[in-house]
Design a protein around this motif. Structure first.
Motif, short mmCIF file in Angstrom:
data_model
loop_
_atom_site.label_atom_id
_atom_site.label_comp_id
_atom_site.label_asym_id
_atom_site.label_seq_id
_atom_site.Cartn_x
_atom_site.Cartn_y
_atom_site.Cartn_z
N ARG A 123 0.84 -1.11 -0.08
CA ARG A 123 0.02 0.03 0.07
C ARG A 123 0.92 1.22 -0.04
N ILE A 124 0.28 2.34 -0.34
CA ILE A 124 0.93 3.75 -0.27
C ILE A 124 -0.06 4.63 0.69
N VAL A 125 0.19 5.03 1.80
CA VAL A 125 -0.34 6.07 2.51
C VAL A 125 0.39 7.24 2.99
N LEU A 163 -3.04 6.52 -0.58
CA LEU A 163 -2.49 7.49 -1.39
C LEU A 163 -2.94 7.37 -3.01
N GLY A 164 -3.28 6.04 -3.17
CA GLY A 164 -3.45 5.68 -4.40
C GLY A 164 -3.72 4.14 -4.72
N GLN A 165 -4.10 3.67 -5.85
CA GLN A 165 -4.42 2.24 -6.19
C GLN A 165 -3.18 1.50 -6.35
N ASP A 166 -2.18 2.23 -7.34
CA ASP A 166 -1.08 1.62 -7.75
C ASP A 166 -0.03 2.18 -6.84
N PRO A 167 0.37 1.41 -5.74
CA PRO A 167 1.31 1.86 -4.87
C PRO A 167 2.62 2.48 -5.64
N ILE A 168 3.38 1.40 -6.28
CA ILE A 168 4.49 1.78 -7.24
C ILE A 168 4.46 2.91 -8.11
#
Length: 755
Positions: free
Chosen positions: A190-192, A199-204
């Motif tokens: 995940r990206i948070v 913060l988004g659906q595609d963390p990379i």
């Protein structure tokens, strides 16, 4: 006729978590051997039955054809009565019995897993946790032995049907791969933000987007969190420095490919081998003038610490971003690397703008390892992820198990039993309370994993070290080991000898037997004991620890007898502070004396205008080395005199020669080079005098000052030209990261001497 033979086999070494049981299973089926294999707390246990020739081939292949990550230390065989057992099976593990098995270090993603990672047709396409028996997390996820999934941090991820099929299929490379997983059953990325909000659906892709915008992203790796920024973005690097409170110390850089490394730095065959190997440390390389990395990444440095991606997550991120990334430990300076998720959000939220996180727990925090390349050898600077906890095998048995508590700075701990010395990952500076907690947790974890119950605890002689206090609080027999003797003993043990040798131990500080600060020592040493037969001339340290942080103070101490020293640039830069320190020196108050080689380098660096104040350990000496001309130069003379108790090297004489040359208008780079050569020749003269008196012609070079490649080069050259055999480090750091190993060696040698 080929009679049937059945054998019982025990295999010891790094044989769990490396695909050894599947390898044995496949080998047995190929050779027509029946029986079974299992793990236990000591290693791998096998019973094998078949035609005598087949069994002989089976036993030979256990050593010669073992999996890439395995390290077979011993194979013991006993003959058993044949049972006519059909087939070959992998049995459940047995956790009982003595713990002697070794845990593999974490290993970089293999080529087969990389191919899957970037294959759109594969079910693990772009899955950041792809691994197999040949690669992936090991030590950082292990909670206990035997190394089975329930004893790792993967226990909370039940395998899906597809992964379970691979895990149980003897023909699959994931057969009994304990961390096996996929997008359906494994950890998720995940990206948070700093409050844990998505913060988004595609963390990379989102992380790369933020990095391109100059943001700081905390990235959860194998052994802890990193802080990442665009290495070509000067403002982003400057912001990271300010938030992390890391003023000058260089950042490491991760780049997508070896070709990109070559565009940044000069890469020889040895460097290429270690960059692309399974350990994937940070490698210190000479920079190219046109390398596309901001000056803020490694200000004023000739060398750059570079690494290639070593996890699928790193491969995905660097490929998505496309250019070099700063990847530095996720902490505030002097704190240990952050590894727990809640702690990371709390401690790093004031530094990072976003967090690239996953839900696989980290059991053991481990910083990236750092190495340099010297004369085609890989030399450890910080031994951690990718190396720990693999043991150093010693020439002699330890009569009793030993715990060695290490030093105060760059701390590691060592547990030794049998002929193995298990050196921990880099722990750090024990003055920090969180690091001290890591120190105690690491001792407990390694003791449990390796089943070592120490009978002896070795420690530094410094009474105020946290590691010394820890040792004194145990109920174990204490073995105090002088700091520089530990340095030399570590080097001797690496070389497979007990000595005697002339040990040259040059570093910043170490508690001396006379209560003064040692650091420029010549010891006539064995692993069991030593005599101090020489040292650099002692000088006062005005202000004590303040002189370590402010090298100009050491310049004032070394220049006390130099006429018109107040007219030198170093004095003028300090203004009234210079006169205040000169008065302090005259009063002899708060001026402990030292023989430290590190403080000698500090003085010369300040006199040459290289560095008056340091923000990290060794900074002045590092920058002085980089300023020095690299071509061969004559060295300044330094007298070596016998004061009745030891040979004394005239360090002040070297400093006076530096001043004389500087006053003649000589370029500072040439002066620095002549200083290095002069000190190397003083070392050789001292060793030659000791050899003439004792007949000992083996020299062991240790201590953090010998991380200076220029000094090491010139010292080895002049010693070998004088007919000495010279030992240097290649398995443990020459700095305080190797002290715990040396302490363990000394404790073992003293035990053997008594037996």
């Amino acid at each position: 006729m080929n009679p049937i033979r059945r054998v019982g086999v025990r295999v010891e070494g790094v044989v769990q978590g490396v695909g050894f049981r599947p390898f044995v299973h496949g080998l047995a089926e190929r050779l027509g051997v029946s029986g079974h294999v299992s793990n236990d707390a000591a290693g791998v246990v096998i019973e094998a039955e078949g035609p005598r020739e087949a069994v002989a081939g089976f036993l030979k292949a256990l050593r010669t054809d073992a999996p890439p990550l395995a390290a077979v230390e011993g194979v013991s065989v006993v003959d058993l009565s044949p049972r006519d057992e059909p087939g070959f099976r992998i049995l459940d593990s047995d956790a009982s019995g003595p713990r002697r098995t070794l845990i593999s270090a974490d290993s970089a993603t293999c080529e087969a897993c990389l191919a899957e990672l970037f294959d759109p047709r594969d079910r693990r396409y772009r899955y950041p946790f792809v691994n197999c028996t040949d690669c992936g997390p090991r030590y950082t996820i292990v909670r206990d032995v035997p190394y089975d999934r329930p004893n790792t941090t993967m226990a909370g991820f039940p395998m899906c049907e597809a992964c379970a099929r691979e895990y149980h299929d003897p023909t699959d490379r994931r057969f009994h791969a304990q961390p096996v997983c996929c997008p359906d059953c494994g950890p998720r990325l995940r990206i948070v933000d700093g409050r844990g909000r998505p913060l988004g659906q595609d963390p990379i892709a989102r992380a790369a987007e933020l990095l391109r915008a100059g943001m700081i992203v905390a990235v959860k790796g194998l052994g802890g969190y990193h802080l990442a920024v665009d290495a070509g973005h000067s403002r982003a690097a400057a912001v990271l420095r300010a938030r992390k409170r890391r003023e000058d110390k260089p950042f490491a850089v991760m780049v997508p490919t070896l070709d990109e490394v070559r565009r940044l730095c000069h890469v020889d065959e040895t460097a290429e081998r270690v960059l692309t190997g399974r350990r994937r440390p940070i490698v210190l390389l000479d920079r190219r003038d046109d390398g596309a990395v901001s000056d803020a990444v490694a200000p004023g440095e000739r060398r750059l610490g570079v690494m290639l991606p070593y996890t699928p997550l790193h491969h995905l991120l660097t490929r998505e971003f496309g250019t070099p990334l700063v990847l530095t430990s996720g902490n505030v300076s002097d704190e240990p690397i952050t590894f727990a998720d809640d702690d990371a959000l709390s401690r790093l939220s004031g530094i990072a703008d976003a967090f690239l996180v996953h839900d696989r727990p980290i059991q053991v925090r481990a910083d990236d390892s750092v190495v340099s390349v010297w004369r085609d050898k890989v030399v450890p600077v910080r031994r951690s992820r990718g190396y720990a906890p693999e043991p150093v095998t010693c020439a002699h048995e330890f009569p009793r198990p030993v715990l060695a508590c290490g030093a105060e700075l760059k701390n590691t701990v060592c547990l030794a039993s049998g002929r193995r010395a298990v050196l921990s990952q880099h722990i750090g500076d024990l003055k920090n309370p969180e690091t001290l907690r890591t120190f105690t947790e690491t001792i407990e974890h390694l003791s449990r994993l390796f089943g070592i119950e120490p009978a002896v605890v070795a420690h530094d002689l410094h009474p105020d070290y946290a590691s010394t206090r820890y040792a004194e609080d145990t109920d174990l027999e204490l073995v105090g080991v002088q700091h520089h003797h530990a340095h030399v003993a570590a080097c001797l043990a690496e070389g497979g000898t007990d000595g005697p040798a002339i040990g040259v131990a040059f570093d910043g500080t170490g508690y001396g037997l006379d209560g003064t600060v040692w650091g420029g020592e010549f010891l006539l040493a064995t692993c069991a004991g030593f005599d101090r037969v020489g040292h650099l001339a002692t000088v006062p340290m005005p202000g004590g620890e303040a002189a370590v942080r402010q090298p100009w103070r050491m310049a004032a101490a070394y220049l006390r007898s130099v006429a018109d020293a107040d007219e030198l640039a170093v004095a003028r830069r300090q203004g009234s502070d210079w006169e205040r320190v000169r008065r302090l020196l005259d009063s002899k108050v708060a001026t402990p004396v030292t023989s430290s080689a590190g403080r000698l380098f500090d003085a010369v660096a300040a006199i040459l205008g290289v560095r008056d104040v340091v923000t990290y350990e060794g900074q002045a000496a590092i920058e002085l080395e980089q300023r020095a001309e690299r071509h061969h130069t004559d060295g300044y003379p330094a007298d070596v005199v016998d004061d009745g108790s030891a040979l004394v090297v005239d360090g002040p004489g070297l400093v006076h020669a530096v001043v004389d040359d500087l006053r003649r208008g000589t370029d500072a780079g040439l002066v620095a080079s002549r200083f290095h050569t002069g000190l190397a020749r003083a070392i050789e003269r001292t060793c030659s005098e000791i050899a003439d008196r004792t007949g000992v012609r083996l020299v062991a070079l240790s201590g953090g000052v010998f991380a200076n490649r220029l000094l090491l080069d010139r010292t080895v050259d002049v010693l070998e030209a004088a007919g000495f055999t010279v030992l240097t480090h290649s398995r443990v750091p020459c700095n305080d990261g190797g002290i715990s190993f040396g302490q363990a060696v000394v404790a073992g040698a003293r035990d053997r001497a008594r037996s």
